[in-house]
Scaffold this motif. Structure first.
Motif, short mmCIF file in Angstrom:
data_model
loop_
_atom_site.label_atom_id
_atom_site.label_comp_id
_atom_site.label_asym_id
_atom_site.label_seq_id
_atom_site.Cartn_x
_atom_site.Cartn_y
_atom_site.Cartn_z
N THR A 178 -30.83 6.57 54.05
CA THR A 178 -30.03 5.74 54.96
C THR A 178 -29.32 4.60 54.23
O THR A 178 -28.42 3.99 54.79
N LYS A 179 -29.70 4.32 53.00
CA LYS A 179 -29.12 3.19 52.26
C LYS A 179 -28.08 3.62 51.22
O LYS A 179 -27.20 2.85 50.89
N VAL A 180 -28.22 4.84 50.71
CA VAL A 180 -27.32 5.33 49.68
C VAL A 180 -26.52 6.49 50.26
O VAL A 180 -27.09 7.42 50.81
N PRO A 181 -25.18 6.44 50.14
CA PRO A 181 -24.37 7.54 50.70
C PRO A 181 -24.58 8.84 49.93
O PRO A 181 -24.80 8.84 48.73
N ASN A 182 -24.49 9.95 50.66
CA ASN A 182 -24.58 11.28 50.07
C ASN A 182 -25.85 11.49 49.25
O ASN A 182 -25.83 12.07 48.18
N ALA A 183 -26.97 11.00 49.77
CA ALA A 183 -28.24 11.14 49.07
C ALA A 183 -29.32 11.59 50.04
O ALA A 183 -29.25 11.32 51.24
N ALA A 184 -30.30 12.30 49.50
CA ALA A 184 -31.43 12.76 50.30
C ALA A 184 -32.62 12.98 49.39
O ALA A 184 -32.48 13.18 48.18
N PRO A 210 -21.91 20.50 39.40
CA PRO A 210 -20.78 19.59 39.12
C PRO A 210 -20.67 18.38 40.06
O PRO A 210 -20.18 17.34 39.63
N HIS A 211 -21.12 18.48 41.28
CA HIS A 211 -20.95 17.37 42.23
C HIS A 211 -22.19 16.50 42.37
O HIS A 211 -22.22 15.58 43.19
N VAL A 212 -23.22 16.76 41.56
CA VAL A 212 -24.44 15.95 41.62
C VAL A 212 -24.27 14.73 40.71
O VAL A 212 -23.98 14.85 39.52
N VAL A 213 -24.44 13.55 41.30
CA VAL A 213 -24.33 12.29 40.58
C VAL A 213 -25.69 11.87 40.02
O VAL A 213 -25.79 11.34 38.92
N PHE A 214 -26.75 12.13 40.78
CA PHE A 214 -28.09 11.76 40.37
C PHE A 214 -29.08 12.80 40.86
O PHE A 214 -28.98 13.29 41.98
N ARG A 233 -35.10 13.61 44.48
CA ARG A 233 -34.03 12.81 45.08
C ARG A 233 -32.71 13.28 44.50
O ARG A 233 -32.57 13.44 43.28
N VAL A 234 -31.73 13.50 45.38
CA VAL A 234 -30.43 14.02 44.98
C VAL A 234 -29.34 13.15 45.58
O VAL A 234 -29.40 12.82 46.77
N GLN A 235 -28.36 12.80 44.77
CA GLN A 235 -27.17 12.13 45.27
C GLN A 235 -25.95 12.89 44.76
O GLN A 235 -25.90 13.27 43.58
N THR A 236 -24.99 13.13 45.66
CA THR A 236 -23.78 13.85 45.28
C THR A 236 -22.57 12.92 45.36
O THR A 236 -22.67 11.80 45.86
N ASP A 237 -21.44 13.42 44.90
CA ASP A 237 -20.20 12.63 44.94
C ASP A 237 -19.51 12.68 46.30
O ASP A 237 -18.45 12.09 46.48
N GLY A 238 -20.07 13.40 47.24
CA GLY A 238 -19.49 13.49 48.58
C GLY A 238 -18.70 14.75 48.83
O GLY A 238 -18.37 15.07 49.97
N GLU A 239 -18.38 15.49 47.77
CA GLU A 239 -17.65 16.76 47.93
C GLU A 239 -18.53 17.80 48.62
O GLU A 239 -18.05 18.63 49.37
N ILE A 240 -19.82 17.76 48.30
CA ILE A 240 -20.80 18.62 48.97
C ILE A 240 -21.99 17.76 49.37
O ILE A 240 -22.18 16.67 48.84
N SER A 241 -22.77 18.26 50.30
CA SER A 241 -23.95 17.51 50.75
C SER A 241 -25.10 17.70 49.76
O SER A 241 -25.12 18.68 49.00
N PRO A 242 -26.06 16.78 49.76
CA PRO A 242 -27.24 16.98 48.91
C PRO A 242 -27.97 18.28 49.25
O PRO A 242 -28.48 18.96 48.35
N GLN A 243 -27.98 18.66 50.53
CA GLN A 243 -28.63 19.90 50.93
C GLN A 243 -27.94 21.11 50.31
O GLN A 243 -28.59 22.05 49.85
N ASN A 244 -26.60 21.09 50.29
CA ASN A 244 -25.86 22.20 49.68
C ASN A 244 -26.07 22.24 48.18
O ASN A 244 -26.18 23.33 47.59
N ALA A 245 -26.13 21.09 47.54
CA ALA A 245 -26.38 21.03 46.10
C ALA A 245 -27.77 21.57 45.78
O ALA A 245 -27.95 22.35 44.83
#
Length: 127
Positions: free
Chosen positions: A35-41, A64-68, A84-96
């Motif tokens: 809830t605090k970091v965008p595109n993360a789960a 390619p779209h995973v930031v962390f 913990r996964v954070q993406t750049d927003g192009e895809i969701s963490p669930q899809n990554a």
């Protein structure tokens, strides 16, 4: 978790089967969006350890779209891994996460095929 000293002989150590058998309504994977970091789960893998946690983290870092991507084992006596996964927003963490698992399955299948081929070649040389 059931903790006994009967089968392990060690105090506070769960029985061996507790590390891999799911009970009743236990889920293998649970997802909690950050809830605090965008595109993360955070993905909690029940009844798993460092082996799978590090393997999935490494595969996620190739996406390619995973930031962390990172993992932790919250407690050594609890068979649970949190990835913990954070993406750049192009895809969701669930899809990554799903894509990384699909790629891992493909790599394991390829490894199995190569192993079997090498084993056949070795047998043919010995005959």
């Amino acid at each position: 978790a059931v903790v006994s000293t009967q089968s392990t002989g060690r105090m506070n150590c769960p029985d061996t089967f507790e590390h891999f058998l799911l009970h009743g309504d236990e889920k293998k994977i649970t997802v909690v969006p950050d809830t605090k970091v965008p595109n993360a789960a955070s993905f909690t893998l029940n009844k798993e350890d460092h082996t799978l946690g590090n393997l999935i983290r490494e595969q996620l870092l190739h996406e390619p779209h995973v930031v962390f991507a990172g993992y932790k084992v919250p407690h050594p006596l609890v068979a649970e891994v949190v990835i913990r996964v954070q993406t750049d927003g192009e895809i969701s963490p669930q899809n990554a996460f799903s894509s990384a698992l699909t790629d891992l399955i493909s790599e394991v299948c390829l490894l199995e095929e190569r192993y079997k081929a090498a084993l056949r070649d070795k047998r043919d040389l010995n005959n």
